[in-house]
Design a protein around this motif. Structure first.
Motif: not given
Length: 255
Positions: A68-77, A179-192
């Protein structure tokens, strides 16, 4: 593939999905098992990448509260991860299978050092910024974008320990909880994994039995990993990352 080999691949998929969601390096569980069933290295790598997609997505869903609240970061990365993942997938089919073997243990070791030192180094950076009157960039700037891009090239090529590298980069350049960084990490791994897999579907050989077994196993493991990982306090999670990362280095050096 015998029934016992199939069971081993499935169990490896559960383990990989669990470890990937908490830290990363799940490929170091599934890849040797696939090789043991007789699959060639590149076919095993491609089958593994395809099979781990449900696990990555499952883990990301499990961490949805921390996203939550990390949409812009997730989209950018996510843009960096997409480009890097595609590039890595192309390199897998173009370069010798040993191309990354020398440098990967060094990268993982450096990432572990950064993970361990991150709280202290972040505190130093914050004090300096406070004295200078500057503010931490919420997106990590071009340095983080470039780091994620390069890490994703490796992720599209082999994936082992890419999550640890992601966490070390974001931990150094973003002011947020582990923990929040780990959540972003999981999304990036899914993308790759997804980008690489889409490429592999059209141009590479893979074993559908292995893919399905790992897919089901990793999806289950993703939920297990999310339940366990989200309950770990930051010091325990950091320690777990170091233990898994150290094991990953040993495994990579022994291959």
């Amino acid at each position: 593939m015998s029934i016992w080999e199939a069971l081993a691949v499935f169990v490896a998929g559960v383990g990989a999905g669990t470890i990937n969601t908490i830290v990363g390096s799940g490929t170091l569980i599934t890849f040797p098992v696939l090789l043991a069933t007789g699959l060639p290295p590149v076919t095993a790598t491609v089958s593994n990448a395809l099979g781990l997609i449900p696990g990555s997505i499952s883990g990301a869903i499990g961490y949805r509260s921390e996203l939550k609240g990390q949409r812009r970061l997730v989209l950018r990365l996510g843009v960096a991860a997409s480009v890097g993942g595609f590039t890595g997938a192309v390199l897998l089919l173009s370069l010798p299978s040993t191309a990354f073997e020398t440098i990967v243990p060094v990268l993982v070791a450096l990432a572990l050092v950064l993970v361990v030192l991150q709280p202290r180094m972040s505190a130093v950076v914050q004090r300096r910024r406070a004295r200078a009157g500057t503010i931490t960039r919420t997106d990590g700037g071009p340095v983080l974008f470039g780091g994620i891009l390069l890490s994703s090239v490796y992720g599209g090529y082999f994936t082992a320990a890419q999550g640890i590298i992601y966490l070390s980069l974001m931990g150094m350049l973003l002011d947020d909880t582990l923990q929040r960084l780990n959540a972003v990490k999981n999304v990036l791994a899914a993308v790759v994994n997804s980008i690489a897999a889409l490429f592999f579907l059209f141009v590479a050989d893979y074993d559908w039995t292995a893919v399905l077994l790992i897919a089901v196993g990793s999806a289950i493991g993703g939920q297990i990993g999310a339940k366990v990982g989200r309950r770990l306090p930051a010091p325990a999670l950091r320690a777990f990352i170091v233990v898994v990362g150290t094991f990953a280095i040993v495994q990579l050096l022994l291959r």
